[in-house]
Design a protein around this motif. Structure first.
Motif, PDB file in Angstrom:
ATOM      1  N   MET A   1     -69.939   7.372  -1.856  1.00 58.06           N
ATOM      2  CA  MET A   1     -68.603   7.628  -2.298  1.00 58.06           C
ATOM      3  C   MET A   1     -67.674   8.330  -1.174  1.00 58.06           C
ATOM      4  SD  MET A   1     -67.304  10.633  -4.797  1.00 58.06           S
ATOM      5  CE  MET A   1     -68.180   9.912  -6.326  1.00 58.06           C
ATOM      6  N   LYS A   2     -66.558   7.625  -1.027  1.00 57.47           N
ATOM      7  CA  LYS A   2     -65.519   8.228  -0.189  1.00 57.47           C
ATOM      8  C   LYS A   2     -65.026   9.628  -0.548  1.00 57.47           C
ATOM      9  CE  LYS A   2     -64.398   3.882   1.711  1.00 57.47           C
ATOM     10  NZ  LYS A   2     -63.397   2.833   1.934  1.00 57.47           N
ATOM     11  N   LEU A   3     -64.511  10.300   0.460  1.00 57.74           N
ATOM     12  CA  LEU A   3     -63.704  11.835  -0.151  1.00 57.74           C
ATOM     13  C   LEU A   3     -62.614  11.776   0.608  1.00 57.74           C
ATOM     14  CD1 LEU A   3     -66.380  14.422  -0.001  1.00 57.74           C
ATOM     15  CD2 LEU A   3     -65.939  13.173  -1.871  1.00 57.74           C
ATOM     16  N   SER A   4     -61.823  11.943  -0.134  1.00 57.13           N
ATOM     17  CA  SER A   4     -60.138  12.165   0.423  1.00 57.13           C
ATOM     18  C   SER A   4     -59.599  13.596  -0.135  1.00 57.13           C
ATOM     19  CB  SER A   4     -59.372  11.019  -0.047  1.00 57.13           C
ATOM     20  OG  SER A   4     -59.925   9.702   0.591  1.00 57.13           O
ATOM     21  N   VAL A   5     -58.120  13.786   0.409  1.00 55.69           N
ATOM     22  CA  VAL A   5     -57.857  15.104  -0.071  1.00 55.69           C
ATOM     23  C   VAL A   5     -56.380  15.020  -0.481  1.00 55.69           C
ATOM     24  CG1 VAL A   5     -56.937  17.263   1.027  1.00 55.69           C
ATOM     25  CG2 VAL A   5     -58.911  16.239   1.910  1.00 55.69           C
ATOM     26  N   LEU A   6     -56.250  15.561  -1.626  1.00 54.59           N
ATOM     27  CA  LEU A   6     -54.522  15.810  -2.227  1.00 54.59           C
ATOM     28  C   LEU A   6     -54.100  17.182  -1.697  1.00 54.59           C
ATOM     29  CD1 LEU A   6     -52.031  15.084  -3.599  1.00 54.59           C
ATOM     30  CD2 LEU A   6     -52.913  15.888  -5.915  1.00 54.59           C
ATOM     31  N   ASP A   7     -53.083  17.197  -0.678  1.00 55.34           N
ATOM     32  CA  ASP A   7     -52.665  18.409  -0.466  1.00 55.34           C
ATOM     33  C   ASP A   7     -51.449  18.622  -0.840  1.00 55.34           C
ATOM     34  OD1 ASP A   7     -52.020  20.841   0.751  1.00 55.34           O
ATOM     35  OD2 ASP A   7     -51.947  20.199   2.797  1.00 55.34           O
ATOM     36  N   GLN A   8     -51.285  19.665  -1.920  1.00 60.55           N
ATOM     37  CA  GLN A   8     -49.879  19.977  -2.779  1.00 60.55           C
ATOM     38  C   GLN A   8     -49.169  21.022  -1.995  1.00 60.55           C
ATOM     39  OE1 GLN A   8     -51.384  20.540  -6.865  1.00 60.55           O
ATOM     40  NE2 GLN A   8     -50.276  18.295  -7.160  1.00 60.55           N
ATOM     41  N   THR A   9     -49.550  21.304  -0.889  1.00 56.38           N
ATOM     42  CA  THR A   9     -49.216  22.447  -0.098  1.00 56.38           C
ATOM     43  C   THR A   9     -48.834  23.718  -0.628  1.00 56.38           C
ATOM     44  OG1 THR A   9     -46.919  21.666  -0.101  1.00 56.38           O
ATOM     45  CG2 THR A   9     -48.048  20.790   1.757  1.00 56.38           C
ATOM     46  N   PRO A  10     -49.891  24.254  -1.601  1.00 55.45           N
ATOM     47  CA  PRO A  10     -49.655  25.304  -2.274  1.00 55.45           C
ATOM     48  C   PRO A  10     -49.357  26.749  -1.317  1.00 55.45           C
ATOM     49  CG  PRO A  10     -51.899  24.763  -2.097  1.00 55.45           C
ATOM     50  CD  PRO A  10     -51.310  23.799  -1.499  1.00 55.45           C
ATOM     51  N   THR A  11     -48.367  27.386  -1.880  1.00 52.99           N
ATOM     52  CA  THR A  11     -48.008  28.747  -1.276  1.00 52.99           C
ATOM     53  C   THR A  11     -48.401  29.936  -1.991  1.00 52.99           C
ATOM     54  OG1 THR A  11     -45.969  27.713  -0.285  1.00 52.99           O
ATOM     55  CG2 THR A  11     -45.969  30.250  -0.480  1.00 52.99           C
ATOM     56  N   SER A  12     -49.360  30.824  -1.264  1.00 57.08           N
ATOM     57  CA  SER A  12     -50.021  31.944  -1.660  1.00 57.08           C
ATOM     58  C   SER A  12     -48.736  32.747  -1.999  1.00 57.08           C
ATOM     59  CB  SER A  12     -51.218  32.425  -1.046  1.00 57.08           C
ATOM     60  OG  SER A  12     -51.993  31.498  -0.957  1.00 57.08           O
ATOM     61  N   ASN A  13     -48.933  33.901  -2.853  1.00 57.55           N
ATOM     62  CA  ASN A  13     -48.105  35.182  -3.046  1.00 57.55           C
ATOM     63  C   ASN A  13     -48.311  35.830  -1.640  1.00 57.55           C
ATOM     64  OD1 ASN A  13     -46.431  36.870  -4.225  1.00 57.55           O
ATOM     65  ND2 ASN A  13     -48.280  38.280  -4.866  1.00 57.55           N
ATOM     66  N   GLY A  14     -47.078  36.236  -1.128  1.00 64.38           N
ATOM     67  CA  GLY A  14     -46.873  36.978   0.178  1.00 64.38           C
ATOM     68  C   GLY A  14     -46.967  35.915   1.393  1.00 64.38           C
ATOM     69  N   GLN A  15     -47.088  34.664   1.238  1.00 74.13           N
ATOM     70  CA  GLN A  15     -47.150  33.806   2.266  1.00 74.13           C
ATOM     71  C   GLN A  15     -45.820  32.995   2.581  1.00 74.13           C
ATOM     72  OE1 GLN A  15     -49.389  30.036   1.847  1.00 74.13           O
ATOM     73  NE2 GLN A  15     -50.838  30.968   3.259  1.00 74.13           N
ATOM     74  N   THR A  16     -45.328  32.866   3.793  1.00 73.17           N
ATOM     75  CA  THR A  16     -43.988  32.033   4.308  1.00 73.17           C
ATOM     76  C   THR A  16     -44.227  30.672   4.026  1.00 73.17           C
ATOM     77  OG1 THR A  16     -44.554  32.147   6.381  1.00 73.17           O
ATOM     78  CG2 THR A  16     -43.331  34.025   5.595  1.00 73.17           C
ATOM     79  N   SER A  17     -43.054  30.070   3.963  1.00 69.26           N
ATOM     80  CA  SER A  17     -43.453  28.345   3.717  1.00 69.26           C
ATOM     81  C   SER A  17     -43.934  27.817   5.032  1.00 69.26           C
ATOM     82  CB  SER A  17     -42.069  27.813   3.655  1.00 69.26           C
ATOM     83  OG  SER A  17     -41.728  28.211   2.142  1.00 69.26           O
TER      84      SER A  17
END
Length: 330
Positions: A1-17
């Motif tokens: 099985m191949k593995l891939s990534v979905l990055d929804q670019t989540p921003t944690s509390n206290g973190q800048t963009s």
């Protein structure tokens, strides 16, 4: 099985963009080295906690700082854009980075009504012509616009380069057969519906027509995932996503809260029921437990590839989840 990534670019509390997007660069470079197949960026508008409003820009940057991983959209919300512009964008990207670019298309707005209205300059958007727009985009990409089509004399530059892969994203199964008829890949969002089924994927495969873009059917399935060294540690970090999904369903503004904040939140009985229901949308456990579930799904449904989306307050825990699963499955 191949593995891939979905990055929804989540921003944690206290973190800048800025920190969020730098984390995305670090994640992409890690999974590139680990041997993941592709990384996709989502399109979300008007969101405090997701920084990916322009996946095409992220794709260009991430492709420039990685070496072999495929990079693409998961997905572009085609309802907001013209087929010609999308074809030009992704043909340009694919010419710059041959055999590495994916054009993944979604049919949702990718944001609230206020954002959708602004994207359409105050006009009510059409929702009933998305397959027609996708078909036109594919014809622009492959340079196969029919002579009797109004856009026959309209060319999407650049010409003669490597074609991007094209994927249709779906969460209900209604688009599976359509993806097959277009001769493109089908990506099922288990992380949205939690309703993966064999008949749905069979509908895609049985309707598949080989195309210039994709000679054989390709299926992948997207999951929310939190893997760790132990089940207990994974459950601890998954508490943040439990609360995120709850806030999202309630339409509440939020950033990714810490596990401590999530575990100390005052949940109603209805909240607890929703959290339990949402657990069908993602996989939580030790890396071995998560890997075994993915292997089982591969045997049961014949998926070619699992696309993993990990949202956690801790960037280190997020990276570790992808690293552990690579050791188990790659």
């Amino acid at each position: 099985m191949k593995l891939s990534v979905l990055d929804q670019t989540p921003t944690s509390n206290g973190q800048t963009s800025q920190q969020t997007l730098q984390n995305s660069v670090e994640l992409a470079q890690l999974v590139d080295k680990l041997g993941y197949n592709r990384i996709w960026y989502s399109e979300h508008h008007g969101s405090e906690n997701l920084a990916s409003a322009s996946p095409e820009i992220l794709i260009a940057h991430i492709a420039s700082v990685t070496k072999q991983i495929r990079v693409g959209s998961g997905g572009i919300m085609l309802m907001h854009y013209s087929p010609l512009k999308m074809a030009e964008l992704f043909k340009t990207l694919s010419t710059l980075y041959p055999n590495r670019i994916d054009f993944g298309v979604g049919r949702a707005p990718g944001g609230d009504w206020h954002s959708t209205l602004a994207l359409h300059e105050g006009k009510k958007p059409r929702m009933d012509n998305q397959y027609e727009k996708l078909k036109e985009t594919i014809m622009f990409i492959t340079e196969t616009m029919p002579e009797d089509h109004p856009y026959h004399n309209t060319l999407a530059a650049p010409f003669g380069g490597t074609l991007p892969e094209v994927w249709l994203l779906g969460s209900s199964g209604s688009s599976a057969a359509q993806a097959g008829q277009f001769g493109i890949g089908y990506s099922f969002a288990q992380f949205i519906s939690g309703q993966l089924s064999a008949p749905m994927l069979d509908a895609y495969r049985s309707n598949f027509v080989p195309s210039e873009i994709m000679p054989n059917p390709q299926v992948n399935v997207g999951y929310f995932v939190m893997a760790a060294e132990t089940t207990e540690e994974a459950e601890y970090h998954a508490a943040s996503l439990d609360l995120n999904l709850l806030f999202m369903e309630k339409g509440m503004p939020f950033k990714v809260l810490s596990p401590e904040e999530a575990l100390n939140y005052s949940y109603t009985e209805m909240d607890k029921m929703r959290i339990q229901h949402n657990r069908s949308r993602f996989l939580v456990g030790s890396a071995k437990e998560v890997a075994n579930t993915l292997r089982h799904h591969d045997e049961q449904f014949g998926i070619n590839e699992a696309v993993l989306g990990t949202i956690s307050h801790s960037h280190e825990a997020r990276l570790k989840s992808y690293e552990l699963l690579a050791k188990e499955l790659l």
